[in-house]
Motif scaffolding. Structure first.
Motif, PDB file in Angstrom:
ATOM      1  N   UNK A 218       0.839  -1.203   0.000  1.00  0.00           N
ATOM      2  CA  UNK A 218       0.000   0.000   0.000  1.00  0.00           C
ATOM      3  C   UNK A 218       0.873   1.252   0.000  1.00  0.00           C
ATOM      4  N   UNK A 219       1.274   1.702  -1.224  1.00  0.00           N
ATOM      5  CA  UNK A 219       2.044   2.945  -1.379  1.00  0.00           C
ATOM      6  C   UNK A 219       3.295   2.957  -0.501  1.00  0.00           C
ATOM      7  N   UNK A 220       4.090   1.900  -0.655  1.00  0.00           N
ATOM      8  CA  UNK A 220       5.289   1.718   0.162  1.00  0.00           C
ATOM      9  C   UNK A 220       6.279   2.873   0.012  1.00  0.00           C
ATOM     10  N   UNK A 221       6.458   3.382  -1.202  1.00  0.00           N
ATOM     11  CA  UNK A 221       7.453   4.449  -1.396  1.00  0.00           C
ATOM     12  C   UNK A 221       7.021   5.713  -0.666  1.00  0.00           C
ATOM     13  N   UNK A 222       5.778   6.118  -0.867  1.00  0.00           N
ATOM     14  CA  UNK A 222       5.283   7.333  -0.208  1.00  0.00           C
ATOM     15  C   UNK A 222       5.278   7.153   1.305  1.00  0.00           C
ATOM     16  N   UNK A 223       4.930   5.977   1.783  1.00  0.00           N
ATOM     17  CA  UNK A 223       4.992   5.708   3.225  1.00  0.00           C
ATOM     18  C   UNK A 223       6.418   5.907   3.739  1.00  0.00           C
ATOM     19  N   UNK A 224       7.389   5.369   3.005  1.00  0.00           N
ATOM     20  CA  UNK A 224       8.782   5.391   3.453  1.00  0.00           C
ATOM     21  C   UNK A 224       9.369   6.794   3.465  1.00  0.00           C
ATOM     22  N   UNK A 225       8.923   7.636   2.531  1.00  0.00           N
ATOM     23  CA  UNK A 225       9.526   8.953   2.352  1.00  0.00           C
ATOM     24  C   UNK A 225       8.625  10.092   2.824  1.00  0.00           C
ATOM     25  N   UNK A 229       5.009   6.272   7.931  1.00  0.00           N
ATOM     26  CA  UNK A 229       5.098   4.922   7.376  1.00  0.00           C
ATOM     27  C   UNK A 229       3.985   4.011   7.869  1.00  0.00           C
ATOM     28  N   UNK A 230       3.612   4.152   9.127  1.00  0.00           N
ATOM     29  CA  UNK A 230       2.707   3.188   9.757  1.00  0.00           C
ATOM     30  C   UNK A 230       1.249   3.639   9.712  1.00  0.00           C
ATOM     31  N   UNK A 231       0.911   4.594   8.840  1.00  0.00           N
ATOM     32  CA  UNK A 231      -0.475   5.020   8.709  1.00  0.00           C
ATOM     33  C   UNK A 231      -1.346   3.820   8.311  1.00  0.00           C
ATOM     34  N   UNK A 232      -2.607   3.851   8.704  1.00  0.00           N
ATOM     35  CA  UNK A 232      -3.508   2.720   8.477  1.00  0.00           C
ATOM     36  C   UNK A 232      -3.639   2.395   6.985  1.00  0.00           C
ATOM     37  N   UNK A 233      -4.012   1.159   6.649  1.00  0.00           N
ATOM     38  CA  UNK A 233      -4.216   0.797   5.243  1.00  0.00           C
ATOM     39  C   UNK A 233      -5.221   1.740   4.571  1.00  0.00           C
ATOM     40  N   UNK A 234      -4.900   2.146   3.363  1.00  0.00           N
ATOM     41  CA  UNK A 234      -5.790   3.005   2.603  1.00  0.00           C
ATOM     42  C   UNK A 234      -5.820   4.452   3.044  1.00  0.00           C
ATOM     43  N   UNK A 235      -4.906   4.847   3.942  1.00  0.00           N
ATOM     44  CA  UNK A 235      -4.936   6.197   4.499  1.00  0.00           C
ATOM     45  C   UNK A 235      -3.759   7.078   4.062  1.00  0.00           C
ATOM     46  N   UNK A 236      -2.997   6.646   3.079  1.00  0.00           N
ATOM     47  CA  UNK A 236      -1.966   7.512   2.505  1.00  0.00           C
ATOM     48  C   UNK A 236      -2.672   8.634   1.748  1.00  0.00           C
ATOM     49  N   UNK A 237      -2.156   9.853   1.870  1.00  0.00           N
ATOM     50  CA  UNK A 237      -2.836  11.027   1.337  1.00  0.00           C
ATOM     51  C   UNK A 237      -1.941  11.839   0.395  1.00  0.00           C
ATOM     52  N   UNK A 238      -2.546  12.842  -0.234  1.00  0.00           N
ATOM     53  CA  UNK A 238      -1.799  13.777  -1.073  1.00  0.00           C
ATOM     54  C   UNK A 238      -0.718  14.499  -0.269  1.00  0.00           C
ATOM     55  N   UNK A 239      -1.007  14.780   0.997  1.00  0.00           N
ATOM     56  CA  UNK A 239      -0.013  15.440   1.845  1.00  0.00           C
ATOM     57  C   UNK A 239       1.234  14.580   1.984  1.00  0.00           C
ATOM     58  N   UNK A 240       1.051  13.277   2.197  1.00  0.00           N
ATOM     59  CA  UNK A 240       2.200  12.368   2.270  1.00  0.00           C
ATOM     60  C   UNK A 240       2.959  12.373   0.947  1.00  0.00           C
TER      61      UNK A 240
END
Length: 331
Positions: A218-225, A229-240
């Protein structure tokens, strides 16, 4: 501890890489053609590839490549952001072959005890610890990036990106996620809930700890950078995503695995590496011909899920090409 290499050995011809990079300003059409083939079944392994302790800590001016001498501890140190299954082992091996002082082979250029996916803050080594280390000129960060990794302007920073789904397939295969685990993680992402720990095998997946599973789907690159990183599944955002873009813009070297032959001049210009003398290098990539790890429907769904990663990947493609166009060539 650290993982085995990204896999079986291949030799990439830096002679051909040099020939491609010498024409880089006029041949970005070929780079686009390489990118257009990402979904046509060609694995990245099939493509040709090829701080100064004496400076003020606050100075961000980059010296010319002649001023940096690989392996010398009074030259600018290198901190490599190693996204898991994004060619970090290849870069570590190349750094070693170029005379950089690195950790033992089994540590994969990580700085003990800060190994892949390290969650314990007390075990993480920030950039100041790395720059003051008495032995190493090149170290890798194989976990989510945090501010303490980046606030050393006298370091050289580098990273390599690749097609997100190809990287995920490598993680599933190389880190031995079972079909049951893969399905459970995908279902959890769909429901926007963390997968039940009972659905994840007790054994570690290579160097990945048990808790570090759905993040890679689930958007591993954006989570990492992107700072969460540990945001809930499906919760990566434009801000990240925007945070991750800003981080990429801070990198001195930005490589794309599928276009590596176009970008090696960045390594020569910034790190002072001599790739003309480096005719070949063993590159790890055992998962390249591995069994299928995702069904057609699973892959299509995950491509949609990883929208932010693909947006970042497209941003990185353009930024890497710009950096390579601006890199100086040296005889």
């Amino acid at each position: 501890t650290a993982k085995a290499a990204d896999a079986g050995n291949m030799n990439f011809d830096f002679g051909s890489a040099a020939r491609v990079t010498s024409n880089i300003n006029s041949d970005f059409g070929s780079a686009a053609r390489v990118t257009s083939n990402l979904n046509s079944g060609h694995d990245a392994s099939e493509l040709s590839t090829a701080t100064s302790k004496g400076e003020d800590e606050g100075s961000s001016e980059r010296p010319s490549c002649q001023m940096r001498h690989p392996g010398e501890l009074n030259s600018r140190r290198i901190i490599w952001i190693h996204l898991h299954k994004f060619g970090g082992t290849t870069i570590c091996n190349l750094a070693r072959s170029q005379g950089e002082r690195v950790s033992a082979a089994y540590e994969n250029c990580n700085l003990s005890p800060d190994y892949c996916s390290e969650k314990n803050v007390s075990r993480r080594n920030g950039c100041k610890t790395r720059l003051n280390h008495p032995s190493f000129s090149f170290t890798a960060v194989e976990r989510a990036v945090e501010e303490s990794d980046l606030n050393c302007p006298s370091a050289h920073y580098g990273i390599m990106l690749r097609d997100p789904i190809r990287a995920l397939k490598g993680t599933i295969a190389q880190n031995m996620f079972s079909k049951h685990e893969t399905t459970s993680i995908i279902e959890a992402i769909h429901s926007k809930k963390r997968p039940a720990m009972s659905s994840i095998n007790n054994h570690k997946h290579g160097c990945l700890p048990r808790w570090d599973g759905f993040h890679h789907f689930d958007n591993f690159i954006v989570r990492s950078l992107g700072g969460n990183y540990d945001v809930e599944p499906g919760q990566v955002t434009e801000e990240h995503l925007e945070n991750a873009k800003k981080l990429l813009q801070k990198m001195d070297v930005l490589l794309i695995l599928e276009e590596l032959s176009l970008h090696t001049r960045q390594l020569e210009d910034t790190f002072g590496w001599d790739l003309d003398s480096q005719r070949t290098i063993p590159v790890s990539n055992a998962h390249a011909k591995h069994r299928p790890v995702l069904s057609t429907s699973q892959e299509a769904y995950l491509h949609e899920v990883n929208t932010f990663d693909y947006k970042l990947y497209e941003f990185a493609l353009a930024l890497a090409r710009e950096k390579s166009q601006n890199a100086r060539t040296h005889s």
